[in-house]
Design a protein around this motif. Sequence first.
Motif, PDB file in Angstrom:
ATOM      1  N   PHE A  34       8.720   5.424  -6.215  1.00 29.63           N
ATOM      2  CA  PHE A  34       9.562   4.952  -5.102  1.00 29.63           C
ATOM      3  C   PHE A  34       9.699   5.989  -3.995  1.00 29.63           C
ATOM      4  CE2 PHE A  34      14.030   4.481  -3.433  1.00 29.63           C
ATOM      5  CZ  PHE A  34      13.712   3.488  -2.525  1.00 29.63           C
ATOM      6  N   ILE A  35      10.322   7.130  -4.321  1.00 32.29           N
ATOM      7  CA  ILE A  35      10.632   8.103  -3.260  1.00 32.29           C
ATOM      8  C   ILE A  35       9.357   8.685  -2.650  1.00 32.29           C
ATOM      9  CG2 ILE A  35      11.754  10.331  -2.757  1.00 32.29           C
ATOM     10  CD1 ILE A  35      13.934   9.539  -4.731  1.00 32.29           C
ATOM     11  N   THR A  36       8.400   9.057  -3.496  1.00 31.58           N
ATOM     12  CA  THR A  36       7.180   9.685  -2.974  1.00 31.58           C
ATOM     13  C   THR A  36       6.407   8.738  -2.067  1.00 31.58           C
ATOM     14  OG1 THR A  36       7.040  10.989  -4.986  1.00 31.58           O
ATOM     15  CG2 THR A  36       5.068  10.893  -3.628  1.00 31.58           C
ATOM     16  N   PHE A  37       6.236   7.494  -2.503  1.00 30.64           N
ATOM     17  CA  PHE A  37       5.433   6.562  -1.706  1.00 30.64           C
ATOM     18  C   PHE A  37       6.153   6.128  -0.430  1.00 30.64           C
ATOM     19  CE2 PHE A  37       2.476   6.703  -5.018  1.00 30.64           C
ATOM     20  CZ  PHE A  37       1.305   6.114  -4.581  1.00 30.64           C
ATOM     21  N   ILE A  38       7.474   6.074  -0.485  1.00 29.99           N
ATOM     22  CA  ILE A  38       8.181   5.697   0.748  1.00 29.99           C
ATOM     23  C   ILE A  38       8.033   6.841   1.766  1.00 29.99           C
ATOM     24  CG2 ILE A  38      10.597   6.526   0.497  1.00 29.99           C
ATOM     25  CD1 ILE A  38      11.387   3.587   1.153  1.00 29.99           C
ATOM     26  N   ILE A  39       7.981   8.071   1.265  1.00 24.41           N
ATOM     27  CA  ILE A  39       7.804   9.218   2.168  1.00 24.41           C
ATOM     28  C   ILE A  39       6.367   9.264   2.688  1.00 24.41           C
ATOM     29  CG2 ILE A  39       7.732  11.750   2.288  1.00 24.41           C
ATOM     30  CD1 ILE A  39      10.201  11.781   0.462  1.00 24.41           C
ATOM     31  N   THR A  40       5.375   9.148   1.779  1.00 16.55           N
ATOM     32  CA  THR A  40       3.982   9.249   2.240  1.00 16.55           C
ATOM     33  C   THR A  40       3.639   8.095   3.199  1.00 16.55           C
ATOM     34  OG1 THR A  40       3.227   8.133   0.238  1.00 16.55           O
ATOM     35  CG2 THR A  40       3.062  10.516   0.262  1.00 16.55           C
ATOM     36  N   GLY A  41       4.139   6.905   2.895  1.00 15.24           N
ATOM     37  CA  GLY A  41       3.897   5.759   3.774  1.00 15.24           C
ATOM     38  C   GLY A  41       4.384   6.039   5.187  1.00 15.24           C
ATOM     39  N   HIS A  42       5.580   6.625   5.255  1.00 14.92           N
ATOM     40  CA  HIS A  42       6.138   6.913   6.580  1.00 14.92           C
ATOM     41  C   HIS A  42       5.428   8.075   7.273  1.00 14.92           C
ATOM     42  CE1 HIS A  42       9.498   4.227   5.471  1.00 14.92           C
ATOM     43  NE2 HIS A  42       9.452   3.975   6.757  1.00 14.92           N
ATOM     44  N   LEU A  43       4.844   8.980   6.471  1.00 19.62           N
ATOM     45  CA  LEU A  43       4.086  10.076   7.090  1.00 19.62           C
ATOM     46  C   LEU A  43       2.928   9.523   7.917  1.00 19.62           C
ATOM     47  CD1 LEU A  43       3.858  12.802   4.276  1.00 19.62           C
ATOM     48  CD2 LEU A  43       5.191  12.891   6.380  1.00 19.62           C
ATOM     49  N   TYR A  44       2.323   8.432   7.419  1.00 17.17           N
ATOM     50  CA  TYR A  44       1.196   7.833   8.142  1.00 17.17           C
ATOM     51  C   TYR A  44       1.646   7.107   9.417  1.00 17.17           C
ATOM     52  CZ  TYR A  44      -2.050   8.858   4.351  1.00 17.17           C
ATOM     53  OH  TYR A  44      -2.853   9.502   3.434  1.00 17.17           O
ATOM     54  N   LYS A  45       2.940   6.952   9.577  1.00 18.94           N
ATOM     55  CA  LYS A  45       3.466   6.378  10.827  1.00 18.94           C
ATOM     56  C   LYS A  45       4.016   7.467  11.743  1.00 18.94           C
ATOM     57  CE  LYS A  45       3.169   1.831  10.619  1.00 18.94           C
ATOM     58  NZ  LYS A  45       2.405   1.090  11.636  1.00 18.94           N
ATOM     59  N   ILE A  46       4.757   8.384  11.110  1.00 20.61           N
ATOM     60  CA  ILE A  46       5.496   9.354  11.916  1.00 20.61           C
ATOM     61  C   ILE A  46       4.582  10.441  12.494  1.00 20.61           C
ATOM     62  CG2 ILE A  46       7.310  11.132  11.824  1.00 20.61           C
ATOM     63  CD1 ILE A  46       8.732   9.237   9.765  1.00 20.61           C
ATOM     64  N   ILE A  47       3.659  10.959  11.681  1.00 15.60           N
ATOM     65  CA  ILE A  47       2.780  12.028  12.185  1.00 15.60           C
ATOM     66  C   ILE A  47       1.928  11.535  13.366  1.00 15.60           C
ATOM     67  CG2 ILE A  47       0.899  13.641  11.627  1.00 15.60           C
ATOM     68  CD1 ILE A  47       2.107  13.868   8.825  1.00 15.60           C
TER      69      ILE A  47
ATOM     70  N   ILE B 129      -2.064   1.058   5.609  1.00 16.47           N
ATOM     71  CA  ILE B 129      -1.642   2.035   4.600  1.00 16.47           C
ATOM     72  C   ILE B 129      -0.110   2.081   4.498  1.00 16.47           C
ATOM     73  CG2 ILE B 129      -1.839   3.948   6.280  1.00 16.47           C
ATOM     74  CD1 ILE B 129      -2.442   4.218   2.488  1.00 16.47           C
ATOM     75  N   TYR B 130       0.559   1.872   5.613  1.00 16.92           N
ATOM     76  CA  TYR B 130       2.027   1.862   5.594  1.00 16.92           C
ATOM     77  C   TYR B 130       2.533   0.717   4.721  1.00 16.92           C
ATOM     78  CZ  TYR B 130       6.828   1.395   7.239  1.00 16.92           C
ATOM     79  OH  TYR B 130       8.196   1.289   7.284  1.00 16.92           O
ATOM     80  N   PHE B 131       1.981  -0.458   4.966  1.00 15.45           N
ATOM     81  CA  PHE B 131       2.420  -1.639   4.215  1.00 15.45           C
ATOM     82  C   PHE B 131       2.159  -1.447   2.717  1.00 15.45           C
ATOM     83  CE2 PHE B 131       1.509  -5.784   2.319  1.00 15.45           C
ATOM     84  CZ  PHE B 131       2.689  -6.439   2.588  1.00 15.45           C
ATOM     85  N   LYS B 132       0.946  -0.970   2.389  1.00 24.98           N
ATOM     86  CA  LYS B 132       0.603  -0.790   0.972  1.00 24.98           C
ATOM     87  C   LYS B 132       1.539   0.223   0.297  1.00 24.98           C
ATOM     88  CE  LYS B 132      -4.301  -1.641   1.734  1.00 24.98           C
ATOM     89  NZ  LYS B 132      -5.598  -0.982   1.939  1.00 24.98           N
ATOM     90  N   SER B 133       1.777   1.333   0.994  1.00 29.23           N
ATOM     91  CA  SER B 133       2.638   2.377   0.419  1.00 29.23           C
ATOM     92  C   SER B 133       4.056   1.855   0.207  1.00 29.23           C
ATOM     93  CB  SER B 133       2.682   3.599   1.346  1.00 29.23           C
ATOM     94  OG  SER B 133       1.398   4.083   1.575  1.00 29.23           O
ATOM     95  N   ILE B 134       4.561   1.145   1.190  1.00 32.07           N
ATOM     96  CA  ILE B 134       5.934   0.628   1.087  1.00 32.07           C
ATOM     97  C   ILE B 134       6.025  -0.413  -0.023  1.00 32.07           C
ATOM     98  CG2 ILE B 134       7.760  -0.633   2.335  1.00 32.07           C
ATOM     99  CD1 ILE B 134       7.293   2.287   3.265  1.00 32.07           C
ATOM    100  N   MET B 135       5.012  -1.253  -0.128  1.00 32.39           N
ATOM    101  CA  MET B 135       5.020  -2.259  -1.190  1.00 32.39           C
ATOM    102  C   MET B 135       5.003  -1.588  -2.570  1.00 32.39           C
ATOM    103  SD  MET B 135       5.268  -5.410  -0.459  1.00 32.39           S
ATOM    104  CE  MET B 135       6.435  -5.109   0.819  1.00 32.39           C
ATOM    105  N   PHE B 136       4.139  -0.591  -2.716  1.00 26.28           N
ATOM    106  CA  PHE B 136       4.074   0.129  -3.999  1.00 26.28           C
ATOM    107  C   PHE B 136       5.418   0.790  -4.284  1.00 26.28           C
ATOM    108  CE2 PHE B 136       3.160   3.632  -6.845  1.00 26.28           C
ATOM    109  CZ  PHE B 136       2.311   3.044  -7.779  1.00 26.28           C
ATOM    110  N   SER B 137       5.989   1.349  -3.232  1.00 29.20           N
ATOM    111  CA  SER B 137       7.274   2.021  -3.362  1.00 29.20           C
ATOM    112  C   SER B 137       8.357   1.058  -3.871  1.00 29.20           C
ATOM    113  CB  SER B 137       7.646   2.588  -1.994  1.00 29.20           C
ATOM    114  OG  SER B 137       8.930   3.061  -1.988  1.00 29.20           O
ATOM    115  N   PHE B 138       8.442  -0.104  -3.260  1.00 27.36           N
ATOM    116  CA  PHE B 138       9.497  -1.041  -3.664  1.00 27.36           C
ATOM    117  C   PHE B 138       9.207  -1.678  -5.019  1.00 27.36           C
ATOM    118  CE2 PHE B 138      10.635  -1.013   0.931  1.00 27.36           C
ATOM    119  CZ  PHE B 138      11.874  -0.427   0.738  1.00 27.36           C
ATOM    120  N   LEU B 139       7.945  -1.860  -5.340  1.00 25.19           N
ATOM    121  CA  LEU B 139       7.624  -2.362  -6.678  1.00 25.19           C
ATOM    122  C   LEU B 139       8.034  -1.328  -7.734  1.00 25.19           C
ATOM    123  CD1 LEU B 139       4.144  -4.089  -6.163  1.00 25.19           C
ATOM    124  CD2 LEU B 139       6.321  -5.185  -6.738  1.00 25.19           C
ATOM    125  N   SER B 140       7.839  -0.049  -7.396  1.00 27.70           N
ATOM    126  CA  SER B 140       8.269   1.026  -8.304  1.00 27.70           C
ATOM    127  C   SER B 140       9.785   0.992  -8.481  1.00 27.70           C
ATOM    128  CB  SER B 140       7.864   2.396  -7.754  1.00 27.70           C
ATOM    129  OG  SER B 140       6.482   2.475  -7.636  1.00 27.70           O
TER     130      SER B 140
END
Lengths: 100, 354
Positions: free
Chosen positions: B257-270, B215-226
């Motif tokens: 970009f901003i939302t997905f980079i944050i949500t992606g990291h939530l799945y790592k940080i929490i 999920i982290y990879f997918k979120s970050i990829m979507f974020s950077f594509l955005s």
Amino acid sequence: MYSKDDILKAVSTVIDPEVGFNLVEMGLIYDAICNENMEVTVTMTLSTKACPLHQMIVQWVEEAVLRELPKVRLTKVDLVWEPVWNISMATEEVKARLAG
Amino acid sequence: MIIIFGAMAQLVPVVLEVGHFAVDLYYTIYPLLFIGAILMAMGFVYYPSLLPFGGTIAFVSFSIFLFETFLTILKVKKINFVIVSVLLANIFLFFGLIIGIILALGYSGTIDINIYQFLKAHIYLVLVGYVGITIMGMSLILLPMFWLSHGFSWKYIKSSLSILSVGILFVVLSSFSNITFFEYLGYFFTLIALFLYFYQVFIIYKTRVRLENDIYFKSIMFSFLSLLLSLILGIIYIFYPIENIFLTLSWILLGGFITFIITGHLYKIIPFLVWYERFSPYVGKKKIPMLVDIVPKKSANMQFVFSSIGVIFVSLGILNINETIYKSGLSFLSIGAIFLLKDILYMIRFKEDV
């Protein structure tokens, strides 16, 4: 005196929670020596300098050696950044798992 | 901003490799920012006279954050590139705040200013200067860490950061000088900087050894594509200044970009925080769950699918001025948000007998 293998076996109880493999499988332990005074020195690295568990992992290694090898009197961990860790240092199992 | 501050509370010591100057100050930052934001929201919608009060409270909250961060930076013995990025971001935030308080006074009618000019400088300093540079700096720590990338050059991001800083200065300068050329020059530099950043991320991606599509990879990829898409739209907007394009690129930048980079990291940080708190004392002593076990995979994927479709539909709705598509996108986003909330609660409450 304990052998390097004994020490590595003790350290292998410490896992990297991010990847789920132990430090030995990850190839993070560069060397492990036990001298005649039963003092163990572990030379190790981390997969990244920014690891938030930096200090905890070092502490876990020290505790693991003392716990698993009862005759050890003192454990010292030398955390080094040279050579820089890379995936070739890990076991084939780790490589396969990380490759998805 | 609260989630960014929360992330910074966790990440600043990691990045700077020193402890916080006074981490307890964060207990005052959050409630003050919350109250300030509520008052300002009410001020914008109903009672403009509340703006200076809300603005002042938010200003105090931000100031405490800055004070704490600067004093933490002072503890650093060896300055590196990432620390410079933290310092720069916080300097921009400082000036953004000063302009913000002037804006609040202007909105309420206390002082007479050209609100549009100040607003441009304020948004640019806070959104691009602080949020942008913070994301850039932090991602350079986090992406290689989570992707296990090694042996890459940092030269592109270093150039990117320098160029972006110059771009921000030009935009701010244009706000006070009325020289339009400076504004466009600032935007041009910003675009160049973002493309360089994007290329740096691509290099980190190419050198990664961790290839799982989690999920982290997918979120970050979507974020950077955005980010890439909003940059392309930005270039189109320069030549065809149509409002819809600007609104769409702004939405993609924020929602994609901003939302997905944050949500992606939530799945790592929490999971990390939960694991550290509940399970780390048992390392080596008992069998304990790994970080990946704490993430609800199926639900996280549902969150990603609904949220990403939502972002795409809302973008199309804004671009084509089609209310039906726009609202359907909002529906997808709402469901995605419910999944996100559910996932966060699941991770926070994760317990397993060890």
